[in-house]
Design a protein around this motif. Structure first.
Motif, PDB file in Angstrom:
ATOM      1  N   ASP A 189       0.935  -1.082  -0.018  1.00 36.18           N
ATOM      2  CA  ASP A 189      -0.212  -0.075   0.080  1.00 36.18           C
ATOM      3  C   ASP A 189       1.008   1.172  -0.091  1.00 36.18           C
ATOM      4  N   CYS A 190       1.941   1.249   0.790  1.00 35.70           N
ATOM      5  CA  CYS A 190       2.841   2.503   1.099  1.00 35.70           C
ATOM      6  C   CYS A 190       3.388   2.691  -0.183  1.00 35.70           C
ATOM      7  N   HIS A 191       4.404   1.481  -0.854  1.00 34.39           N
ATOM      8  CA  HIS A 191       4.968   1.922  -1.935  1.00 34.39           C
ATOM      9  C   HIS A 191       4.048   2.040  -3.187  1.00 34.39           C
ATOM     10  N   THR A 192       2.794   1.758  -3.252  1.00 33.61           N
ATOM     11  CA  THR A 192       2.171   2.035  -4.410  1.00 33.61           C
ATOM     12  C   THR A 192       1.651   3.502  -4.210  1.00 33.61           C
ATOM     13  N   ARG A 193       1.214   3.909  -3.180  1.00 30.79           N
ATOM     14  CA  ARG A 193       0.713   5.340  -2.703  1.00 30.79           C
ATOM     15  C   ARG A 193       1.715   6.517  -2.971  1.00 30.79           C
ATOM     16  N   GLU A 194       2.955   6.147  -2.797  1.00 31.86           N
ATOM     17  CA  GLU A 194       4.142   7.179  -3.008  1.00 31.86           C
ATOM     18  C   GLU A 194       4.726   6.904  -4.342  1.00 31.86           C
ATOM     19  N   ALA A 195       4.252   5.781  -5.187  1.00 28.14           N
ATOM     20  CA  ALA A 195       4.754   5.307  -6.544  1.00 28.14           C
ATOM     21  C   ALA A 195       6.386   5.163  -6.202  1.00 28.14           C
ATOM     22  N   ASN A 196       6.644   4.461  -5.037  1.00 28.08           N
ATOM     23  CA  ASN A 196       8.068   3.919  -5.010  1.00 28.08           C
ATOM     24  C   ASN A 196       8.942   5.067  -5.207  1.00 28.08           C
ATOM     25  N   ARG A 197       8.602   6.242  -4.718  1.00 29.92           N
ATOM     26  CA  ARG A 197       9.532   7.309  -5.059  1.00 29.92           C
ATOM     27  C   ARG A 197      10.844   7.206  -4.190  1.00 29.92           C
ATOM     28  N   SER A 198      10.555   6.551  -3.048  1.00 37.38           N
ATOM     29  CA  SER A 198      11.941   6.327  -2.197  1.00 37.38           C
ATOM     30  C   SER A 198      12.823   5.325  -2.713  1.00 37.38           C
ATOM     31  N   ASN A 199      12.395   4.653  -3.634  1.00 35.04           N
ATOM     32  CA  ASN A 199      13.323   3.416  -4.236  1.00 35.04           C
ATOM     33  C   ASN A 199      14.188   3.979  -5.123  1.00 35.04           C
ATOM     34  N   GLY A 200      14.021   5.103  -5.764  1.00 36.64           N
ATOM     35  CA  GLY A 200      14.784   5.742  -6.912  1.00 36.64           C
ATOM     36  C   GLY A 200      13.976   5.595  -8.240  1.00 36.64           C
ATOM     37  N   ARG A 201      14.465   6.519  -9.294  1.00 34.96           N
ATOM     38  CA  ARG A 201      14.132   6.859 -10.442  1.00 34.96           C
ATOM     39  C   ARG A 201      13.381   5.572 -11.314  1.00 34.96           C
ATOM     40  N   ALA A 202      14.144   4.782 -11.472  1.00 35.45           N
ATOM     41  CA  ALA A 202      13.994   3.652 -12.330  1.00 35.45           C
ATOM     42  C   ALA A 202      12.770   2.712 -11.481  1.00 35.45           C
ATOM     43  N   ILE A 203      12.737   2.643 -10.521  1.00 33.31           N
ATOM     44  CA  ILE A 203      11.805   1.684  -9.746  1.00 33.31           C
ATOM     45  C   ILE A 203      10.360   2.668  -9.626  1.00 33.31           C
ATOM     46  N   MET A 204      10.523   3.954  -9.662  1.00 32.43           N
ATOM     47  CA  MET A 204       9.289   4.869  -9.689  1.00 32.43           C
ATOM     48  C   MET A 204       8.535   4.825 -10.933  1.00 32.43           C
ATOM     49  N   ILE A 205       9.648   4.672 -12.194  1.00 30.65           N
ATOM     50  CA  ILE A 205       8.678   4.565 -13.341  1.00 30.65           C
ATOM     51  C   ILE A 205       8.146   3.154 -13.687  1.00 30.65           C
ATOM     52  N   LEU A 206       8.603   2.206 -13.024  1.00 32.30           N
ATOM     53  CA  LEU A 206       8.223   0.971 -13.116  1.00 32.30           C
ATOM     54  C   LEU A 206       7.145   1.026 -12.642  1.00 32.30           C
ATOM     55  N   SER A 207       7.083   1.724 -10.994  1.00 30.46           N
ATOM     56  CA  SER A 207       5.614   1.442 -10.438  1.00 30.46           C
ATOM     57  C   SER A 207       4.695   2.198 -10.960  1.00 30.46           C
ATOM     58  N   ARG A 208       4.945   3.536 -11.722  1.00 30.18           N
ATOM     59  CA  ARG A 208       3.897   4.064 -12.361  1.00 30.18           C
ATOM     60  C   ARG A 208       3.384   3.316 -13.677  1.00 30.18           C
ATOM     61  N   LEU A 209       4.063   2.625 -14.210  1.00 29.96           N
ATOM     62  CA  LEU A 209       3.728   1.922 -15.368  1.00 29.96           C
ATOM     63  C   LEU A 209       2.429   0.946 -14.917  1.00 29.96           C
ATOM     64  N   VAL A 210       2.795   0.135 -13.759  1.00 31.57           N
ATOM     65  CA  VAL A 210       1.914  -0.566 -13.301  1.00 31.57           C
ATOM     66  C   VAL A 210       0.765  -0.122 -12.485  1.00 31.57           C
TER      67      VAL A 210
END
Ligand SMILES: NC(=O)c1ccc[n+]([C@@H]2O[C@H](COP(=O)([O-])OP(=O)(O)OC[C@H]3O[C@@H](n4cnc5c(N)ncnc54)[C@H](OP(=O)(O)O)[C@@H]3O)[C@@H](O)[C@H]2O)c1
Length: 326
Positions: free
Chosen positions: A43-64
């Motif tokens: 829930d937490c990772h999705t809500r912040e679009a994985n912003r705290s895990n770096g740009r690459a993961i944030m992009i991947l998170s938003r694609l999902v």
């Protein structure tokens, strides 16, 4: 119905209450009146679009979950509740049945009602179990089960679980015991008694002892909180041993590399795959008294922001539950 929604990625404060349309079950679906749900790392990772895990993961998170804004406005991927209505083709569940389950990336459990297909990851709540205990049955345990099953525990018997006090860790200790392995659990001082009580044969307090320096070797090292590395654990693995990861994209590359080269393996497969059969397996274990989710605290849904902030401290022990009142 009342629901907690969010329309932009961001801090816990983006969550707010709204009246939304109550879903109606299709032919093969049940409508569940939700009594309890959870706040977990997904829930937490999705809500912040994985912003705290770096740009690459944030992009991947938003694609999902939606490039500009979240596709699913309602978070919450675990639930426990009562069947309120059934579709015409449903045979496994009846109105009034008590059920628990995992909605996965469809989320939707921070609400009064949720529709799920009867073939989805739902099952009857074990006799005598409350909604609050049933809600966190799935997420941590299914993650742990997925990892442990990949580790070939029949051959690899001596298991160390690092981060044994989290949602995945507390489930992993109980599952590893079920699989008849010899479990050493690593956690901080305050959780030593708890992890012993759920089945660890030995416990190591990482604030006073570094398990990588004590000379012991393990067939499996399961990093259940993503706080260790293969490089640091390698010397503590037996020949042919496996390092199980729950996090860290570097582990994907390491898993590929070690599957071809070297004796010690990194095991990390994404995405985790589990189905209704796995939920029924957990239900059976709970009925036999071999598995029970550990609960840190229970908040009313109205305090979802407070509960979320607590989960984000990464210091919860087991699971954080939200109760939903009608
Ligand atoms: N749960 C999910 O939905 C999910 C899904 C996929 C992947 N993941 C990933 O899996 C990992 C575990 O998730 P989780 O939800 O099980 O975690 P969690 O419940 O939030 O873990 C909290 C526990 O981690 C322990 N911890 C904190 N810092 C530590 C450290 N430096 N070393 C050892 N333990 C430490 C704390 O206990 P002590 O005080 O005892 O250290 C605390 O009890 C995360 O990396 C997460 O991103 C989670």
């Amino acid at each position: 119905m009342k629901a907690v929604v969010y329309d932009t990625y961001g801090p816990p404060e983006v969550l707010h209450f709204e009246d939304v349309e109550r879903p109606a079950p299709r032919d093969d679906e049940v409508l569940i009146k939700i009594h309890a749900t959870t706040v977990n790392r997904i829930d937490c990772h999705t809500r912040e679009a994985n912003r705290s895990n770096g740009r690459a993961i944030m992009i991947l998170s938003r694609l999902v979950s939606g490039v500009r804004a979240p596709r699913e406005r309602i978070l919450g991927n675990e639930l426990a509740g009562e069947v309120e209505q059934v579709g015409g083709a449903v045979s496994e569940f009846q109105v009034g049945d008590r059920v628990f389950g995992l909605t996965g990336l469809g989320f939707g459990a921070y609400a009064e009602y949720k529709c799920m297909r009867e073939s989805a990851r739902i099952a009857h709540i074990p006799e005598g179990m409350t909604y609050e205990v049933a809600a966190p049955m799935c997420d941590g345990a299914l993650n742990a089960l997925w990892c442990l099953r990949l580790a070939d525990l029949e051959k690899r018997q001596k298991v160390l679980i690092y981060g044994a006090s989290g949602a995945i860790g507390t489930a992993a200790v109980q599952l590893a015991r079920h699989f008849k392995t010899d479990v050493t659990a690593v956690c901080s001082t305050k959780n030593l008694e708890l992890v012993k009580s759920i089945g660890a044969a030995r416990v190591i307090d990482y604030t006073v002892e570094d398990f990588t320096k004590n000379g012991e070797r393990y067939d499996v090292i399961f990093d259940a909180v993503g706080k260790h590395t293969f490089a640091r654990c390698k010397g503590s693995l037996t020949p042919g041993g496996a390092y199980l990861a729950t996090d860290g994209f570097r582990n994907i590359a390491l898993a590929l590399w070690t599957s071809r080269f070297g004796d010690k393996k990194v095991i990390f497969q994404l995405p985790p795959v589990y189905g209704k059969g796995d939920v029924l397996f957990l239900k059976e274990l709970a009925e036999k008294g071999e598995y029970r989710p550990v609960i840190d605290s229970v908040y009313p849904l109205e305090k979802v922001i407070e509960a979320t902030k607590y989960v984000e401290t990464q210091q919860k022990t087991g699971n954080v539950v939200l109760t939903v009142s009608g």
